[in-house]
Design a protein around this motif. Structure first.
Motif, PDB file in Angstrom:
ATOM      1  N   GLU A  42       0.851  -1.192   0.000  1.00  0.00           N
ATOM      2  CA  GLU A  42       0.000   0.000   0.000  1.00  0.00           C
ATOM      3  C   GLU A  42       0.881   1.234   0.000  1.00  0.00           C
ATOM      4  O   GLU A  42       2.051   1.186   0.378  1.00  0.00           O
ATOM      5  CB  GLU A  42      -0.864   0.014   1.282  1.00  0.00           C
ATOM      6  N   ARG A  43       0.302   2.349  -0.395  1.00  0.00           N
ATOM      7  CA  ARG A  43       1.101   3.572  -0.495  1.00  0.00           C
ATOM      8  C   ARG A  43       0.920   4.474   0.731  1.00  0.00           C
ATOM      9  O   ARG A  43      -0.183   4.859   1.074  1.00  0.00           O
ATOM     10  CB  ARG A  43       0.713   4.321  -1.771  1.00  0.00           C
ATOM     11  N   PHE A  44       2.032   4.806   1.341  1.00  0.00           N
ATOM     12  CA  PHE A  44       2.022   5.742   2.471  1.00  0.00           C
ATOM     13  C   PHE A  44       2.218   7.144   1.891  1.00  0.00           C
ATOM     14  O   PHE A  44       3.299   7.717   1.950  1.00  0.00           O
ATOM     15  CB  PHE A  44       3.155   5.375   3.440  1.00  0.00           C
ATOM     16  N   THR A  45       1.151   7.668   1.337  1.00  0.00           N
ATOM     17  CA  THR A  45       1.210   8.946   0.611  1.00  0.00           C
ATOM     18  C   THR A  45       1.473  10.111   1.566  1.00  0.00           C
ATOM     19  O   THR A  45       1.308   9.975   2.781  1.00  0.00           O
ATOM     20  CB  THR A  45      -0.122   9.207  -0.108  1.00  0.00           C
ATOM     21  N   PRO A  46       1.868  11.259   1.024  1.00  0.00           N
ATOM     22  CA  PRO A  46       2.126  12.429   1.861  1.00  0.00           C
ATOM     23  C   PRO A  46       0.937  12.797   2.740  1.00  0.00           C
ATOM     24  O   PRO A  46       1.104  13.116   3.924  1.00  0.00           O
ATOM     25  CB  PRO A  46       2.408  13.538   0.846  1.00  0.00           C
ATOM     26  N   LEU A  47      -0.250  12.720   2.186  1.00  0.00           N
ATOM     27  CA  LEU A  47      -1.439  13.052   2.967  1.00  0.00           C
ATOM     28  C   LEU A  47      -1.611  12.086   4.141  1.00  0.00           C
ATOM     29  O   LEU A  47      -1.841  12.501   5.279  1.00  0.00           O
ATOM     30  CB  LEU A  47      -2.670  13.009   2.056  1.00  0.00           C
ATOM     31  N   ARG A  48      -1.504  10.819   3.852  1.00  0.00           N
ATOM     32  CA  ARG A  48      -1.644   9.806   4.904  1.00  0.00           C
ATOM     33  C   ARG A  48      -0.556   9.977   5.952  1.00  0.00           C
ATOM     34  O   ARG A  48      -0.799   9.828   7.153  1.00  0.00           O
ATOM     35  CB  ARG A  48      -1.564   8.406   4.271  1.00  0.00           C
ATOM     36  N   ARG A  49       0.626  10.298   5.463  1.00  0.00           N
ATOM     37  CA  ARG A  49       1.733  10.507   6.377  1.00  0.00           C
ATOM     38  C   ARG A  49       1.474  11.706   7.288  1.00  0.00           C
ATOM     39  O   ARG A  49       1.708  11.647   8.494  1.00  0.00           O
ATOM     40  CB  ARG A  49       3.012  10.741   5.558  1.00  0.00           C
ATOM     41  N   THR A  50       0.968  12.759   6.705  1.00  0.00           N
ATOM     42  CA  THR A  50       0.676  13.959   7.491  1.00  0.00           C
ATOM     43  C   THR A  50      -0.354  13.662   8.573  1.00  0.00           C
ATOM     44  O   THR A  50      -0.184  14.031   9.738  1.00  0.00           O
ATOM     45  CB  THR A  50       0.154  15.084   6.568  1.00  0.00           C
ATOM     46  N   VAL A  51      -1.416  12.974   8.183  1.00  0.00           N
ATOM     47  CA  VAL A  51      -2.452  12.631   9.161  1.00  0.00           C
ATOM     48  C   VAL A  51      -1.861  11.748  10.256  1.00  0.00           C
ATOM     49  O   VAL A  51      -2.115  11.954  11.453  1.00  0.00           O
ATOM     50  CB  VAL A  51      -3.647  11.928   8.473  1.00  0.00           C
ATOM     51  N   PHE A  52      -1.045  10.818   9.839  1.00  0.00           N
ATOM     52  CA  PHE A  52      -0.394   9.926  10.809  1.00  0.00           C
ATOM     53  C   PHE A  52       0.468  10.712  11.788  1.00  0.00           C
ATOM     54  O   PHE A  52       0.434  10.487  12.998  1.00  0.00           O
ATOM     55  CB  PHE A  52       0.453   8.899  10.045  1.00  0.00           C
ATOM     56  N   GLU A  53       1.229  11.654  11.256  1.00  0.00           N
ATOM     57  CA  GLU A  53       2.092  12.471  12.106  1.00  0.00           C
ATOM     58  C   GLU A  53       1.264  13.310  13.081  1.00  0.00           C
ATOM     59  O   GLU A  53       1.612  13.455  14.251  1.00  0.00           O
ATOM     60  CB  GLU A  53       2.987  13.378  11.263  1.00  0.00           C
ATOM     61  N   LEU A  54       0.184  13.876  12.574  1.00  0.00           N
ATOM     62  CA  LEU A  54      -0.673  14.679  13.441  1.00  0.00           C
ATOM     63  C   LEU A  54      -1.226  13.826  14.579  1.00  0.00           C
ATOM     64  O   LEU A  54      -1.287  14.262  15.727  1.00  0.00           O
ATOM     65  CB  LEU A  54      -1.818  15.300  12.634  1.00  0.00           C
ATOM     66  N   LEU A  55      -1.585  12.594  14.251  1.00  0.00           N
ATOM     67  CA  LEU A  55      -2.101  11.706  15.289  1.00  0.00           C
ATOM     68  C   LEU A  55      -1.038  11.397  16.333  1.00  0.00           C
ATOM     69  O   LEU A  55      -1.328  11.240  17.510  1.00  0.00           O
ATOM     70  CB  LEU A  55      -2.596  10.406  14.669  1.00  0.00           C
TER      71      LEU A  55
END
Lengths: 163, 163
Positions: free
Chosen positions: B37-50
């Motif tokens: 699966e792709r850990f896209t920039p958006l997903r990464r950002t949300v993950f970081e915020l969490l």
DNA sequence: GCAAGAATGTTATCTTATATCAAACTATAC
DNA sequence: GTATAGTTTGATATAAGATAACATTCTTGC
């Protein structure tokens, strides 16, 4: 009493649901009297609607049911009744469903553990002291003081696993 | 490994949260690669915020955070990222709070048990095999097939019990 | 480069729950 | 019995949480 028993649910085929509801109502009246609270007609109606089955009911579905007998009830009407009933330990909220269900054993203070069938929607309420005490043990280990437990297990009941 | 360990949370004073987040990110990348699966920039950002704290975060708060770096993001943007991350086992939803939190041990399939401090909001994720197997035992007794567990304990962490 | 599928953007809407103030009801003191 | 304080319910508005549906952009494999 065994340390783990099914208090309610998954027995729809066998039990007399009329008796079941009548018992619940009697018990609810008793609990309210004991607490010096009023089991008003509105609260009673909401309670009965919740007990119409062993399935959880959504607040807005209750509202729709209420609308059949009351004149244009609004959301707070239902939420206030639900709050009262929860406060009195007569009703549980299932957080994973945003739905409400009558409590199987309102007399005793407890929070209950729920097994929710994803297929038919029926919910069994358990009360396993061993489980609770295991949680308390875990909490103690990290110095955590438990106030409230939410334990909701979803899956398939026996019936719904049949091919 | 002990049958019960605190995976994350209630250690804010002691741990280097920068490392903590860096580890989580590395692990997330690994999990995604493994799953194709792709850990896209958006997903990464949300993950970081969490992972910005060990406190659960609400979807609309994430949205507000996102709005600082993205142009007028809409709810589905956040919910899609959260769905993806949950699917990948990188994030848990806390049903009792309608909030989300990074998973402390994403590699292994598990659902986790959460101790939520009502005072400071910090959440500890536990993984107690004994607890899980006790639930399985209960389920077996009534012929229930478990798919999913929601176990959320709220109360006060050690810090917040101090006078 | 191009087609297919995946990811994101966009708009609208749905579901769930609460805040606030007004009216009606209930119990008690007088 | 009626004044009054407290409780319950009514009514309106809005906040908070989540998804549906369709358009556009981005990736990947050819």
């Amino acid at each position: 009493m065994p340390d783990n028993m099914v208090i309610q649910g998954f027995e729809s085929a066998e039990h007399d649901h009329g008796d079941c509801v009548a018992d619940a109502l009697r018990e609810a009246e008793r609990v309210c009297t004991e607490r010096g609270e009023r089991f008003t007609p509105l609260r009673r109606t909401v309670f009965e609607l919740l007990w119409s089955s062993h399935k959880p009911v959504k607040a807005y579905d209750l509202l729709a049911q209420l609308a059949l007998t009351h004149d244009r009830p609004a959301p707070p009407t239902v939420y206030r009744a639900l709050d009262f009933l929860q406060e009195a330990g007569l009703v549980h909220k299932l957080e994973s469903l945003n739905a409400y269900i009558g409590c199987g054993e309102p007399g005793r203070r407890h929070q209950g553990q729920f097994m929710i069938c994803e297929e038919c929607g029926v919910v069994a309420e358990l009360d396993d002291e061993t489980l609770t005490s295991r949680i308390d043990t875990n909490a103690r280990k990290i110095g955590f003081k438990v106030n409230d437990e939410t334990i909701e297990i979803s899956g398939l009941c026996r019936q719904c696993q049949q091919p």
